[in-house]
Write an enzyme that holds these catalytic residues in place. Structure first.
Site, PDB file in Angstrom:
ATOM      1  N   GLN A 104     -18.122 101.429 -16.343  1.00 37.17           N
ATOM      2  CA  GLN A 104     -16.935 102.106 -16.869  1.00 37.17           C
ATOM      3  C   GLN A 104     -16.433 101.336 -18.085  1.00 37.17           C
ATOM      4  OE1 GLN A 104     -13.688 101.449 -14.276  1.00 37.17           O
ATOM      5  NE2 GLN A 104     -12.254 102.771 -15.346  1.00 37.17           N
TER       6      GLN A 104
ATOM      7  N   GLU B 123      -9.769 106.212  -9.019  1.00 38.20           N
ATOM      8  CA  GLU B 123      -9.858 104.749  -8.896  1.00 38.20           C
ATOM      9  C   GLU B 123      -8.711 104.211  -8.032  1.00 38.20           C
ATOM     10  OE1 GLU B 123      -9.832 102.963 -12.769  1.00 38.20           O
ATOM     11  OE2 GLU B 123     -11.088 101.296 -12.101  1.00 38.20           O
TER      12      GLU B 123
ATOM     13  N   TYR C  21     -13.713 101.093 -20.318  1.00 39.26           N
ATOM     14  CA  TYR C  21     -12.330 101.351 -20.736  1.00 39.26           C
ATOM     15  C   TYR C  21     -11.764 100.123 -21.477  1.00 39.26           C
ATOM     16  CZ  TYR C  21     -11.461 105.574 -17.810  1.00 39.26           C
ATOM     17  OH  TYR C  21     -11.446 106.830 -17.252  1.00 39.26           O
TER      18      TYR C  21
HETATM   19  C1  LIG Z   1     -12.878  92.131 -11.188  1.00 37.58           C
HETATM   20  C2  LIG Z   1     -12.547  93.005 -12.371  1.00 37.58           C
HETATM   21  C3  LIG Z   1     -13.379  94.071 -12.685  1.00 37.58           C
HETATM   22  C4  LIG Z   1     -13.092  94.885 -13.785  1.00 37.58           C
HETATM   23  N1  LIG Z   1     -13.964  95.888 -14.090  1.00 37.58           N
HETATM   24  C5  LIG Z   1     -13.704  96.674 -15.180  1.00 37.58           C
HETATM   25  C6  LIG Z   1     -14.630  97.698 -15.557  1.00 37.58           C
HETATM   26  O1  LIG Z   1     -15.672  97.897 -14.912  1.00 37.58           O
HETATM   27  N2  LIG Z   1     -14.347  98.454 -16.636  1.00 37.58           N
HETATM   28  C7  LIG Z   1     -13.204  98.278 -17.374  1.00 37.58           C
HETATM   29  O2  LIG Z   1     -12.988  99.021 -18.319  1.00 37.58           O
HETATM   30  N3  LIG Z   1     -12.322  97.280 -17.078  1.00 37.58           N
HETATM   31  C8  LIG Z   1     -12.550  96.484 -15.993  1.00 37.58           C
HETATM   32  N4  LIG Z   1     -11.679  95.469 -15.665  1.00 37.58           N
HETATM   33  C9  LIG Z   1     -10.528  95.218 -16.535  1.00 37.58           C
HETATM   34  C10 LIG Z   1      -9.201  95.603 -15.932  1.00 37.58           C
HETATM   35  O3  LIG Z   1      -9.059  97.004 -15.863  1.00 37.58           O
HETATM   36  C11 LIG Z   1      -8.105  94.977 -16.822  1.00 37.58           C
HETATM   37  O4  LIG Z   1      -8.227  93.570 -16.709  1.00 37.58           O
HETATM   38  C12 LIG Z   1      -6.717  95.399 -16.399  1.00 37.58           C
HETATM   39  O5  LIG Z   1      -6.518  96.758 -16.729  1.00 37.58           O
HETATM   40  C13 LIG Z   1      -5.619  94.558 -17.061  1.00 37.58           C
HETATM   41  O6  LIG Z   1      -5.803  94.491 -18.435  1.00 37.58           O
HETATM   42  P1  LIG Z   1      -5.754  93.082 -19.213  1.00 37.58           P
HETATM   43  O7  LIG Z   1      -6.685  92.148 -18.519  1.00 37.58           O
HETATM   44  O8  LIG Z   1      -5.982  93.379 -20.653  1.00 37.58           O
HETATM   45  O9  LIG Z   1      -4.295  92.527 -19.004  1.00 37.58           O
HETATM   46  P2  LIG Z   1      -2.987  93.013 -19.760  1.00 37.58           P
HETATM   47  O10 LIG Z   1      -2.933  94.493 -19.775  1.00 37.58           O
HETATM   48  O11 LIG Z   1      -2.903  92.305 -21.064  1.00 37.58           O
HETATM   49  O12 LIG Z   1      -1.854  92.490 -18.800  1.00 37.58           O
HETATM   50  C14 LIG Z   1      -1.404  91.122 -18.814  1.00 37.58           C
HETATM   51  C15 LIG Z   1      -0.256  91.005 -17.824  1.00 37.58           C
HETATM   52  O13 LIG Z   1       0.857  91.835 -18.262  1.00 37.58           O
HETATM   53  C16 LIG Z   1       1.216  92.748 -17.230  1.00 37.58           C
HETATM   54  N5  LIG Z   1       1.599  94.041 -17.820  1.00 37.58           N
HETATM   55  C17 LIG Z   1       0.958  94.690 -18.832  1.00 37.58           C
HETATM   56  N6  LIG Z   1       1.595  95.858 -19.089  1.00 37.58           N
HETATM   57  C18 LIG Z   1       2.628  95.943 -18.211  1.00 37.58           C
HETATM   58  C19 LIG Z   1       3.671  96.907 -17.978  1.00 37.58           C
HETATM   59  N7  LIG Z   1       3.758  98.025 -18.673  1.00 37.58           N
HETATM   60  N8  LIG Z   1       4.571  96.647 -16.994  1.00 37.58           N
HETATM   61  C20 LIG Z   1       4.508  95.510 -16.266  1.00 37.58           C
HETATM   62  N9  LIG Z   1       3.570  94.548 -16.453  1.00 37.58           N
HETATM   63  C21 LIG Z   1       2.649  94.764 -17.397  1.00 37.58           C
HETATM   64  C22 LIG Z   1      -0.047  92.910 -16.385  1.00 37.58           C
HETATM   65  O14 LIG Z   1       0.263  93.319 -15.076  1.00 37.58           O
HETATM   66  C23 LIG Z   1      -0.608  91.492 -16.413  1.00 37.58           C
HETATM   67  O15 LIG Z   1       0.019  90.677 -15.452  1.00 37.58           O
HETATM   68  C24 LIG Z   1     -11.945  94.638 -14.582  1.00 37.58           C
HETATM   69  C25 LIG Z   1     -11.101  93.557 -14.290  1.00 37.58           C
HETATM   70  C26 LIG Z   1     -11.402  92.750 -13.188  1.00 37.58           C
HETATM   71  C27 LIG Z   1     -10.501  91.585 -12.907  1.00 37.58           C
END
Ligand SMILES: Cc1cc2nc3c(=O)[nH]c(=O)nc-3n(C[C@H](O)[C@H](O)[C@H](O)COP(=O)(O)OP(=O)(O)OC[C@H]3O[C@@H](n4cnc5c(N)ncnc54)[C@H](O)[C@@H]3O)c2cc1C
Length: 401
Positions: free
Chosen positions: A129, A248, A131
């Site tokens: 995926q 999801e 994204y």
């Molecule tokens: C084990 C694992 C597998 C994954 N697999 C995939 C995959 O297959 N494909 C894929 O596309 N992605 C994948 N991901 C990525 C995952 O979807 C993202 O890490 C997640 O969406 C968070 O994005 P970020 O890491 O950029 O953190 P950020 O979005 O930068 O967030 C940083 C912090 O800010 C907080 N935050 C951000 N916005 C808000 C808000 N509006 N309100 C309150 N708090 C907020 C978050 O909760 C977090 O604590 C995976 C991640 C993990 C850990």
């Protein structure tokens, strides 16, 4: 709500249980152990999913016309419970089975369904995926990967994805890219099915503390997708992104957590300290009772969500409660288990099921983030389940939409 199962649901459970007794991988029921070697493990898991698919036990919730059993949501819950009961090997194409296929069934073309669904079930083609990007995680619509038409019936894709689970073994990627940047950020996105076997795509592992290689950075440098591989409408990809996200959020792991709890219970009964079984300590008993209560409550909440969904026909925002509650429970349970083991926990192996939960504990932090972080799930619950005012900082393009 009536928690008892119908005769048909009981029969479904018995049939699956009997099939598992007969067909679980050799030796698995006595000693569930995955191969250590990465390539061997992938082959083992592909074989397992093929075996499930051959006998109609992969994608049970898909409609029958696409190879599923048309299993109801209650039967899906039974399916998860039975798989957890034998600590079944994971399905390597879980993203394909649980997220991509249901999305294609809902919004894909008939041609896409006929082309992709059989190979997703059998794990002949594994999916990832695409994204998240370095500057776009919770806020997927901030992504900058672009796709442009080349005038020859193809789209040319450039950009970088991150945290892409299984990209290194995936044959296809469900990728969202920007196709128009003139409007709001959640407008002008398009979803493409992208074949990974192209020289223009490269993957780089992201090293994880528990040793597994599960996710990657993925680079697209003039990668190609033909126009029949667009899902939904051009520039209307946000709806497709949200369709997949709803699937999801709705998949719960409460049954595997319950199984971990039962393993822990057994461990506490048999493991002694100074000649006394751990379970005879008050603190241990209280904590186990607390976990038991939380697990029963989480299961009831899940079944209540399932009932609701059976009435409305679509996954609702309540799925976020399942996700949040399971993630917190898993982390607390494994934290407790690791502490019980004391210094020995530092000598962990990467075991799948033996009561060696340190690697699981480390992994549980990732589970909290994957599929939208706990904060994002709290926003969804606050805004869409409890009807609280919208988070003033969140924008309309957020994963929680
Ligand atoms: C084990 C694992 C597998 C994954 N697999 C995939 C995959 O297959 N494909 C894929 O596309 N992605 C994948 N991901 C990525 C995952 O979807 C993202 O890490 C997640 O969406 C968070 O994005 P970020 O890491 O950029 O953190 P950020 O979005 O930068 O967030 C940083 C912090 O800010 C907080 N935050 C951000 N916005 C808000 C808000 N509006 N309100 C309150 N708090 C907020 C978050 O909760 C977090 O604590 C995976 C991640 C993990 C850990």
């Amino acid at each position: 709500m009536d928690f008892s199962y119908t005769d048909e649901q009981d029969a479904f459970r018995r049939e699956l249980r009997a099939w598992l007794e007969e067909n679980a991988p050799d030796g698995w029921l006595e000693d569930p152990e995955l191969p250590d070697d990465d390539a061997e493990r992938v082959e083992f898991l592909r074989d397992w999913q093929r075996t499930l698919a051959d006998d109609g036990w992969a994608g049970v919730h898909w409609p029958e016309e696409y190879g599923g059993r048309g299993a109801s949501l209650i039967e899906q819950a039974i399916y998860r419970e039975e798989m957890a009961r034998i600590n079944a090997p994971p399905q390597i194409n879980l993203i394909g089975i649980n997220l991509i296929a249901p999305t294609l069934i809902e919004v894909g073309t008939e041609e896409q369904k006929r082309r992709f669904l059989p190979s997703i079930r059998s794990a002949e083609e594994i999916w990832c995926q695409g994204y998240s990007e370095p500057e776009a995680g919770s806020d997927v619509a901030s992504l900058s990967t672009s796709a442009e038409p080349n005038g020859d019936g193809e789209w040319i894709i450039n950009g970088q994805k991150i945290w892409t689970s299984y990209a290194h073994v995936a044959d296809w990627c469900f990728l969202v890219a920007r196709t128009d940047d003139s409007g709001k950020k959640h407008e002008g996105l398009t979803v493409f099915l992208v074949e990974m076997d192209q020289d223009e795509i490269s993957t780089e592992p992201i090293h994880q503390p528990h040793d597994d290689r599960t996710f990657n950075q993925v680079y697209f440098d003039d990668a190609v997708a033909s126009e029949d591989l667009v899902v939904g409408e051009i520039d209307q990809g946000w709806d497709v992104v949200m369709t997949l996200s709803a699937f999801e959020h709705g998949s719960t792991s409460i049954y595997t957590i319950e199984q971990r709890y039962l393993d822990l219970l057994e461990y506490c009964r048999t493991e002694t300290r100074n000649g006394t079984p751990l379970i005879e300590r008050d603190r241990v008993r209280q904590q186990l009772a607390d976990f038991d209560a939380r697990i029963q409550a989480a299961k009831a909440t899940h079944l209540r969500n399932v009932s609701e969904q059976m009435e409305t026909g679509t996954p609702g925002p309540e799925g976020s409660m399942d996700l949040l509650v399971s993630d917190e429970l898993r982390n607390d349970l494994l934290n407790f288990a690791v502490n019980l083991q004391g210094p020995a926990a530092a000598l962990w192996e990467n075991g799948h099921n033996a009561f060696d939960e340190t690697s699981g504990y480390i992994r549980s932090y990732g589970a909290w983030i994957a599929a939208g972080t706990g904060d994002i799930q709290r926003n969804i619950i606050g805004e869409r389940v409890l009807g609280l005012p919208k988070d003033i900082k969140s924008e309309t393009s957020h994963r929680s939409e």
